[in-house]
Every structure is written in C-alpha cells, then in structure tokens.
Design a protein around this motif. Sequence first.
Motif, PDB file in Angstrom:
ATOM      1  N   ASN A 175      -0.010 -16.490  23.372  1.00 16.21           N
ATOM      2  CA  ASN A 175      -2.008 -15.950  22.466  1.00 16.21           C
ATOM      3  C   ASN A 175      -2.221 -15.716  24.114  1.00 16.21           C
ATOM      4  O   ASN A 175      -4.008 -14.699  23.854  1.00 16.21           O
ATOM      5  CB  ASN A 175      -2.510 -16.916  21.666  1.00 16.21           C
ATOM      6  N   CYS A 176      -2.533 -17.016  25.022  1.00 20.10           N
ATOM      7  CA  CYS A 176      -2.419 -16.437  26.223  1.00 20.10           C
ATOM      8  C   CYS A 176      -2.399 -14.820  27.122  1.00 20.10           C
ATOM      9  O   CYS A 176      -3.228 -14.076  27.298  1.00 20.10           O
ATOM     10  CB  CYS A 176      -2.488 -17.437  26.928  1.00 20.10           C
ATOM     11  N   GLN A 177      -0.581 -14.864  26.387  1.00 19.75           N
ATOM     12  CA  GLN A 177      -0.488 -13.397  26.665  1.00 19.75           C
ATOM     13  C   GLN A 177      -1.517 -12.478  26.383  1.00 19.75           C
ATOM     14  O   GLN A 177      -1.760 -11.373  27.317  1.00 19.75           O
ATOM     15  CB  GLN A 177       0.950 -13.136  26.734  1.00 19.75           C
ATOM     16  N   SER A 178      -1.165 -11.947  24.937  1.00 19.34           N
ATOM     17  CA  SER A 178      -2.175 -11.316  23.759  1.00 19.34           C
ATOM     18  C   SER A 178      -3.283 -10.557  24.921  1.00 19.34           C
ATOM     19  O   SER A 178      -3.875 -10.777  24.811  1.00 19.34           O
ATOM     20  CB  SER A 178      -2.117 -12.002  23.040  1.00 19.34           C
ATOM     21  N   TRP A 179      -3.980 -12.278  25.170  1.00 17.13           N
ATOM     22  CA  TRP A 179      -6.112 -12.657  25.894  1.00 17.13           C
ATOM     23  C   TRP A 179      -5.384 -11.623  27.137  1.00 17.13           C
ATOM     24  O   TRP A 179      -6.537 -10.464  27.366  1.00 17.13           O
ATOM     25  CB  TRP A 179      -6.174 -13.531  25.705  1.00 17.13           C
ATOM     26  N   ALA A 180      -4.913 -12.162  28.035  1.00 15.83           N
ATOM     27  CA  ALA A 180      -5.037 -11.171  29.040  1.00 15.83           C
ATOM     28  C   ALA A 180      -4.478  -9.807  28.662  1.00 15.83           C
ATOM     29  O   ALA A 180      -5.396  -9.166  29.806  1.00 15.83           O
ATOM     30  CB  ALA A 180      -4.154 -11.632  30.126  1.00 15.83           C
ATOM     31  N   VAL A 181      -3.479  -9.911  28.293  1.00 16.66           N
ATOM     32  CA  VAL A 181      -2.533  -7.898  28.205  1.00 16.66           C
ATOM     33  C   VAL A 181      -4.302  -7.571  28.000  1.00 16.66           C
ATOM     34  O   VAL A 181      -4.844  -6.011  27.971  1.00 16.66           O
ATOM     35  CB  VAL A 181      -1.745  -7.639  27.527  1.00 16.66           C
ATOM     36  N   ASN A 182      -4.873  -7.656  26.466  1.00 16.55           N
ATOM     37  CA  ASN A 182      -6.102  -7.185  25.670  1.00 16.55           C
ATOM     38  C   ASN A 182      -7.474  -6.770  27.105  1.00 16.55           C
ATOM     39  O   ASN A 182      -7.946  -6.066  26.963  1.00 16.55           O
ATOM     40  CB  ASN A 182      -6.396  -7.701  25.197  1.00 16.55           C
ATOM     41  N   LYS A 183      -7.610  -8.373  27.763  1.00 15.02           N
ATOM     42  CA  LYS A 183      -8.387  -8.596  27.953  1.00 15.02           C
ATOM     43  C   LYS A 183      -8.615  -7.650  30.044  1.00 15.02           C
ATOM     44  O   LYS A 183      -9.630  -6.968  30.541  1.00 15.02           O
ATOM     45  CB  LYS A 183      -9.038  -9.758  28.885  1.00 15.02           C
ATOM     46  N   PHE A 184      -7.707  -7.867  30.394  1.00 14.03           N
ATOM     47  CA  PHE A 184      -6.811  -6.832  31.669  1.00 14.03           C
ATOM     48  C   PHE A 184      -5.886  -5.548  31.640  1.00 14.03           C
ATOM     49  O   PHE A 184      -5.889  -5.352  32.713  1.00 14.03           O
ATOM     50  CB  PHE A 184      -6.728  -8.099  32.284  1.00 14.03           C
ATOM     51  N   TYR A 185      -5.896  -5.067  30.509  1.00 15.96           N
ATOM     52  CA  TYR A 185      -5.261  -4.312  30.436  1.00 15.96           C
ATOM     53  C   TYR A 185      -3.505  -4.221  31.650  1.00 15.96           C
ATOM     54  O   TYR A 185      -3.343  -3.630  31.650  1.00 15.96           O
ATOM     55  CB  TYR A 185      -5.946  -3.152  30.964  1.00 15.96           C
ATOM     56  N   MET A 186      -3.188  -5.533  31.424  1.00 16.14           N
ATOM     57  CA  MET A 186      -2.096  -5.972  31.921  1.00 16.14           C
ATOM     58  C   MET A 186      -0.962  -5.886  30.758  1.00 16.14           C
ATOM     59  O   MET A 186      -0.507  -5.567  29.722  1.00 16.14           O
ATOM     60  CB  MET A 186      -2.098  -7.361  32.268  1.00 16.14           C
ATOM     61  N   ASP A 187       0.778  -4.862  31.224  1.00 12.86           N
ATOM     62  CA  ASP A 187       1.869  -5.027  30.407  1.00 12.86           C
ATOM     63  C   ASP A 187       2.434  -6.137  30.299  1.00 12.86           C
ATOM     64  O   ASP A 187       1.838  -7.279  31.303  1.00 12.86           O
ATOM     65  CB  ASP A 187       3.047  -4.188  31.878  1.00 12.86           C
ATOM     66  N   LYS A 188       2.714  -7.001  29.259  1.00 16.33           N
ATOM     67  CA  LYS A 188       3.543  -8.002  28.929  1.00 16.33           C
ATOM     68  C   LYS A 188       4.171  -8.255  30.193  1.00 16.33           C
ATOM     69  O   LYS A 188       4.443  -9.430  30.218  1.00 16.33           O
ATOM     70  CB  LYS A 188       3.882  -7.956  27.895  1.00 16.33           C
ATOM     71  N   ARG A 189       4.940  -7.527  30.103  1.00 17.49           N
ATOM     72  CA  ARG A 189       5.687  -7.447  31.472  1.00 17.49           C
ATOM     73  C   ARG A 189       6.390  -8.100  32.171  1.00 17.49           C
ATOM     74  O   ARG A 189       6.099  -9.629  33.479  1.00 17.49           O
ATOM     75  CB  ARG A 189       6.920  -6.735  31.768  1.00 17.49           C
ATOM     76  N   ASP A 190       4.653  -7.529  33.693  1.00 23.31           N
ATOM     77  CA  ASP A 190       4.054  -7.816  34.297  1.00 23.31           C
ATOM     78  C   ASP A 190       3.349  -9.683  34.413  1.00 23.31           C
ATOM     79  O   ASP A 190       3.244 -10.648  35.106  1.00 23.31           O
ATOM     80  CB  ASP A 190       2.752  -7.343  34.932  1.00 23.31           C
ATOM     81  N   PHE A 191       2.896 -10.157  32.697  1.00 23.86           N
ATOM     82  CA  PHE A 191       2.264 -11.138  33.143  1.00 23.86           C
ATOM     83  C   PHE A 191       3.105 -12.423  32.998  1.00 23.86           C
ATOM     84  O   PHE A 191       3.197 -13.187  33.587  1.00 23.86           O
ATOM     85  CB  PHE A 191       1.606 -10.992  30.863  1.00 23.86           C
ATOM     86  N   SER A 192       4.524 -12.225  31.985  1.00 22.93           N
ATOM     87  CA  SER A 192       5.790 -12.565  31.837  1.00 22.93           C
ATOM     88  C   SER A 192       5.976 -13.358  33.713  1.00 22.93           C
ATOM     89  O   SER A 192       6.418 -14.511  33.509  1.00 22.93           O
ATOM     90  CB  SER A 192       6.202 -12.041  31.283  1.00 22.93           C
ATOM     91  N   GLY A 196       5.728 -16.690  35.272  1.00 24.06           N
ATOM     92  CA  GLY A 196       7.617 -17.112  35.080  1.00 24.06           C
ATOM     93  C   GLY A 196       7.744 -17.614  33.784  1.00 24.06           C
ATOM     94  O   GLY A 196       8.330 -18.690  33.702  1.00 24.06           O
ATOM     95  N   ILE A 197       7.367 -17.120  32.111  1.00 27.96           N
ATOM     96  CA  ILE A 197       7.827 -16.612  31.556  1.00 27.96           C
ATOM     97  C   ILE A 197       9.111 -16.289  31.095  1.00 27.96           C
ATOM     98  O   ILE A 197       8.623 -14.975  31.888  1.00 27.96           O
ATOM     99  CB  ILE A 197       6.267 -16.201  30.229  1.00 27.96           C
TER     100      ILE A 197
END
Length: 206
Positions: A175-192, A196-197
């Motif tokens: 859920n945190c990942q989805s929120w950050a991706v949608n809020k800041f237009y991040m790539d999921k791989r960059d977030f992970s 450290g996911i």
Amino acid sequence: MAPRKGLSFDEKRERLMELFTQTADFFTLKELEKIAPKRKGIVSQSVKEVLQSLVDDNMVNTDKCGVQTVFWALPSEASQKRHATLHNLQQAVEHKTTEKAKLAKEVEKLEQGREDTQERRHLLEQISQLEKRKKELDVQLNRFAEFDPEEMERLKEHTRIARESTNRWVDNIFNCQSWAVNKFYMDKRDFSKQFGIPEELDYLEG
C-alpha cells in the motif's frame, strides 16, 4: 520479606523469546524497550543486550524496513529449531550409547586375566564421562516431551497467526509502495531499491 531477586540473563532471554513467539509480531528496539518491562518484567536498560544475544544465536530475525530496524521470531521457526535440536540430541545419545557399549566390551576383554593397567583406567574414565554425558542428554530430551499432539496444535495456531501478521505487513508495504508511486510518479523498482524491499516479497500462502 526478602528483596525480590532479579532475573538472570538466561531468564531474560527466555522471556523475551516468549514475547516474540506469543505475539508473532514485528518490533523495533524502542518498542521492545517499552513493552518488555510491562509484559515480561525485563528492565528496559537490558533489552538491547538480551535482544542482541538472541539475534547472534539466530533465534530472532532482524532486517531494515526503511529507516527502522525490525526484529521478529515466528512460532513456526522456533518450532523448527526445537525439532532440529531434539533430532541432534537423539543422534548424540545414540552415538554415545553405541560408543559406551563398544568401550564396555573392550574393558571386559582387558579385565580377563590382566592386571590393572593405565589403558584400562583410561577406558573406565571414558565410560564414566560418557555415562555422565548420557544423563545430561536424557535430561535435555525429557524437556522436549512438550511436543505432544496438543502442543503441536497450539504451534499450528501460532503459525496461522504469524502468517496472517506477516501478510498484513506485506499488504502495508504494498500500500505504501502504491501510494508513493501514484503520489510522486515513482517507478516501483526505484521505490523497492530505495527502501530495501526484495523483488521476491509476496504474501505467504496457507
């Protein structure tokens, strides 16, 4: 009334381990320093040292979650380690029993028509030590008598609770990942990568 005796280090380890396996939850050090005194009577100043000893003995897991370090020990893992210990103790007893029988036969041969020798005394000393060790192992084996059917059912229930707790954490991370991706237009791989996911992170199946 005599003053209350403080907990020994081993008692603190045992109680802190109970806190992990009974709750099947994830904790930070600060959370443990706050909870352990209330639930297990462990003074907060000693929680860090006791916790580190459990981590060093591979009894408690630890990992980074963002900027925080979390600690956990699932009941299923504790059960597996106890089973492994029980298996090793049983093998040790079998080995020592066989070795004792072999030495007893050798001693019997030495006693036939022979005077007391240094080798004979050495073998008798070995037998005495083996008998002492066997008694110690028997005591340890008796401690594992708790693994009766009711205990195993209890462990299964703890495993279920641990799985559900783990899946809640995984769900929160996603859920945190989805929120950050949608809020800041991040790539999921960059977030992970940033937090450290691991790529293989997924829900646990029953």
